[in-house]
Scaffold this motif. Sequence first.
Motif, short mmCIF file in Angstrom:
data_model
loop_
_atom_site.label_atom_id
_atom_site.label_comp_id
_atom_site.label_asym_id
_atom_site.label_seq_id
_atom_site.Cartn_x
_atom_site.Cartn_y
_atom_site.Cartn_z
N TYR A 1 -0.83 4.03 -9.38
CA TYR A 1 -0.84 4.72 -8.08
C TYR A 1 -0.72 3.71 -6.94
CZ TYR A 1 -2.48 7.43 -4.08
OH TYR A 1 -2.58 8.03 -2.85
N TYR A 2 -1.49 2.64 -6.99
CA TYR A 2 -1.45 1.66 -5.91
C TYR A 2 -0.10 0.94 -5.83
CZ TYR A 2 -6.47 2.28 -5.25
OH TYR A 2 -7.71 2.82 -4.98
N SER A 3 0.55 0.79 -6.97
CA SER A 3 1.86 0.13 -6.97
C SER A 3 2.98 1.06 -6.54
CB SER A 3 2.16 -0.43 -8.36
OG SER A 3 2.42 0.63 -9.28
N GLY A 4 2.69 2.37 -6.45
CA GLY A 4 3.71 3.34 -6.05
C GLY A 4 4.44 3.98 -7.21
N GLY B 1 -11.13 -11.23 -7.12
CA GLY B 1 -11.59 -11.57 -5.77
C GLY B 1 -11.38 -13.02 -5.39
N GLY B 2 -11.74 -13.93 -6.29
CA GLY B 2 -11.61 -15.34 -5.98
C GLY B 2 -10.18 -15.80 -5.80
N ASP B 3 -9.24 -15.05 -6.42
CA ASP B 3 -7.82 -15.43 -6.31
C ASP B 3 -7.29 -15.29 -4.89
OD1 ASP B 3 -7.83 -15.83 -9.07
OD2 ASP B 3 -7.22 -13.77 -9.49
N THR B 4 -7.94 -14.45 -4.09
CA THR B 4 -7.45 -14.20 -2.74
C THR B 4 -7.93 -15.23 -1.72
OG1 THR B 4 -9.33 -12.77 -2.19
CG2 THR B 4 -7.38 -11.72 -3.16
N LEU B 5 -8.91 -16.04 -2.10
CA LEU B 5 -9.52 -16.94 -1.12
C LEU B 5 -8.56 -17.98 -0.57
CD1 LEU B 5 -13.14 -17.43 -2.52
CD2 LEU B 5 -12.30 -15.80 -0.81
N PRO B 6 -7.68 -18.60 -1.37
CA PRO B 6 -6.73 -19.54 -0.77
C PRO B 6 -5.87 -18.90 0.31
CG PRO B 6 -6.81 -19.87 -3.14
CD PRO B 6 -7.59 -18.62 -2.85
N GLY B 7 -5.46 -17.64 0.10
CA GLY B 7 -4.67 -16.93 1.11
C GLY B 7 -5.47 -16.64 2.36
N LEU B 8 -6.76 -16.32 2.19
CA LEU B 8 -7.63 -16.10 3.34
C LEU B 8 -7.79 -17.40 4.12
CD1 LEU B 8 -9.65 -14.17 4.84
CD2 LEU B 8 -11.42 -15.12 3.35
N PHE B 9 -8.05 -18.48 3.42
CA PHE B 9 -8.24 -19.78 4.09
C PHE B 9 -6.97 -20.23 4.80
CE2 PHE B 9 -11.35 -20.83 0.42
CZ PHE B 9 -12.33 -20.06 1.01
N GLY B 10 -5.81 -19.91 4.21
CA GLY B 10 -4.55 -20.36 4.77
C GLY B 10 -3.96 -19.46 5.83
N GLY B 11 -4.64 -18.37 6.17
CA GLY B 11 -4.15 -17.47 7.20
C GLY B 11 -3.14 -16.45 6.71
N LYS B 12 -2.94 -16.36 5.41
CA LYS B 12 -2.01 -15.36 4.86
C LYS B 12 -2.59 -13.96 4.94
CE LYS B 12 0.79 -14.33 0.77
NZ LYS B 12 1.15 -14.76 -0.62
N TYR B 13 -3.91 -13.86 4.80
CA TYR B 13 -4.63 -12.59 4.90
C TYR B 13 -5.66 -12.70 6.02
CZ TYR B 13 -3.16 -12.91 -0.03
OH TYR B 13 -2.46 -13.12 -1.19
N ALA B 14 -5.73 -11.67 6.85
CA ALA B 14 -6.74 -11.66 7.91
C ALA B 14 -8.11 -11.28 7.36
CB ALA B 14 -6.34 -10.70 9.02
N MET B 15 -8.13 -10.39 6.35
CA MET B 15 -9.39 -9.91 5.79
C MET B 15 -9.22 -9.69 4.29
SD MET B 15 -10.60 -7.00 8.56
CE MET B 15 -9.03 -6.12 8.48
N VAL B 16 -10.34 -9.78 3.58
CA VAL B 16 -10.37 -9.46 2.16
C VAL B 16 -11.66 -8.70 1.86
CG1 VAL B 16 -10.28 -10.32 -0.20
CG2 VAL B 16 -9.08 -11.57 1.60
N ALA C 1 -5.92 -8.04 2.15
CA ALA C 1 -5.53 -8.21 0.76
C ALA C 1 -6.58 -7.52 -0.10
CB ALA C 1 -5.45 -9.70 0.40
N TRP C 2 -6.15 -6.56 -0.92
CA TRP C 2 -7.06 -5.83 -1.81
C TRP C 2 -6.97 -6.45 -3.20
CZ3 TRP C 2 -10.57 -2.12 -0.68
CH2 TRP C 2 -10.46 -1.45 0.55
N PRO C 3 -7.98 -7.20 -3.64
CA PRO C 3 -7.95 -7.74 -5.00
C PRO C 3 -8.39 -6.67 -6.00
CG PRO C 3 -9.90 -8.51 -3.85
CD PRO C 3 -9.14 -7.66 -2.88
N ALA D 1 -1.17 -6.93 1.11
CA ALA D 1 -0.30 -7.70 0.22
C ALA D 1 -0.20 -7.04 -1.16
CB ALA D 1 -0.85 -9.12 0.08
N ARG D 2 1.01 -6.68 -1.55
CA ARG D 2 1.22 -6.07 -2.86
C ARG D 2 0.81 -7.03 -3.98
NH1 ARG D 2 4.15 -1.78 -4.63
NH2 ARG D 2 4.98 -1.46 -2.53
N THR D 3 1.07 -8.31 -3.80
CA THR D 3 0.77 -9.27 -4.85
C THR D 3 -0.73 -9.39 -5.13
OG1 THR D 3 0.80 -11.04 -3.18
CG2 THR D 3 2.83 -10.66 -4.44
N ALA D 4 -1.55 -9.02 -4.15
CA ALA D 4 -3.00 -9.14 -4.34
C ALA D 4 -3.55 -8.07 -5.27
CB ALA D 4 -3.72 -9.06 -2.99
N LEU D 5 -2.79 -6.99 -5.51
CA LEU D 5 -3.30 -5.89 -6.32
C LEU D 5 -3.67 -6.35 -7.72
CD1 LEU D 5 -0.86 -3.01 -5.30
CD2 LEU D 5 -3.22 -3.35 -4.55
#
Length: 429
Positions: free
Chosen positions: A402-405, A256-271, A192-194, A248-252
């Motif tokens: 660019y990142y969103s396409g 940074g702190g917003d991604t931590l629940p997903g990391l803890f919950g196994g939604k993201y392998a790395m941040v 997940a790229w915040p 994850a597109r939604t992480a764009l």
Amino acid sequence: MRAVLRTAAAAATALALLLTGCGGGGGRADGRITIRFQSLAWQKESVDANKQLVKEWNASHPDVRVQYVQGSWDSVHDQLLTSFEGDEAPDVIHDASDDLADFAYGGYLADLRTLLPDRLTADIPQQSWQTSTFDGGVYGVPFLQEPRVLIANTRILKASGVRIPTPARPWSWTEFRRITKELTGKGRYGVAWPLKEPVSATLNLGLSAGGELFHRGADGKVTLAMDEGDLVVPRTIRDQVGTDHSAARTALGMGGGDTLPGLFGGKYAMVPLGFSFRQQVAEQAPKGFEWTVLPAPAGSAGLAQGVSPQTLSVAQDSPHKKEAVEFIDFLLRPANMVRLAKGDWMLPTGRAALADPSLHTADRGWATGAALAGALRSAPAQSVRGYPEWKDKVATPAFQEYYSGAIDAAELRKRLVQDGNRVLARYQR
């Protein structure tokens, strides 16, 4: 990075500054000097370390008293500008190197070259001094820095069987893209790229692939040019999001702190996060969560990364520059620099402090960060006048699209370079 957490401190900061005044330090009838130190420490450990060091200084220097003033990262630029213009600036100023250029060029900060002790000058590496050097003058002492690292879910990595990178043998950007595909599965993204604020992350990591973007000519003027090295990082991220669906597109749009629940919950392998985010992980992770710190991918320039260290400067109008620098030298003695680094979960710039054994333990990734210190370089736009406007008005929306396409690489290059050079030209006439 920490804007959300710091916002609550802004109102209290403003009140404190009003109550105590921000005027440069003065003398008293009894001959004792008072200098004012505005600190931006905000975490309890860091605030405690700073206040304790001020207390220790005052106990051993009865003729030069330091008054601690609490500042805030949320409002520091505007607050300092107001205090400079009103001749009310603190003597010792805590800031970040990427915020110093306008103050240095504007004549608000003292050139420290003739004031700094040899010990401090020699202890901090030249690549760190470059972050606070403008037109040959040194306008801040860089003392804390943080690389970007990958904070990863250990169990997911082990279960996948992928090669675990080390600073001695990191992933390449190509390998990183492939591995994030392997780590992606049902209900899980490899990364997940915040990128709510995409510019500094993209440019600083781009140094590893030889990206420069900003080029200073023989006449001292800076122009923008984008080559293949500058595209390695943004192209990797875009491909992960839009082609591989491993990011994850939604992480764009997240911080940074917003991604931590997903990391803890196994939604993201790395941040990918700044090194200091380890504190939030350590404090907020659920019981039993296993995590590790990995180096960011390497490119043609190895593990090189751009950083904007935290700095200590002296106001040009301070009547006590000598005493202010003596206090800075005290704060940044090796043992004290280690205390400040631990309080902020960051790396010290000083060689002696960085060699402290406590910063080379495997616990919570300290050793990984310490191993990256030698590869840290001045952020690409550190001394470029007009960079804030380019970042806000040109680069941020261009990278986001660019990142969103929404736009392709050709349009990204056009906006960053052509539109960007028009912005920079106004500041360099």
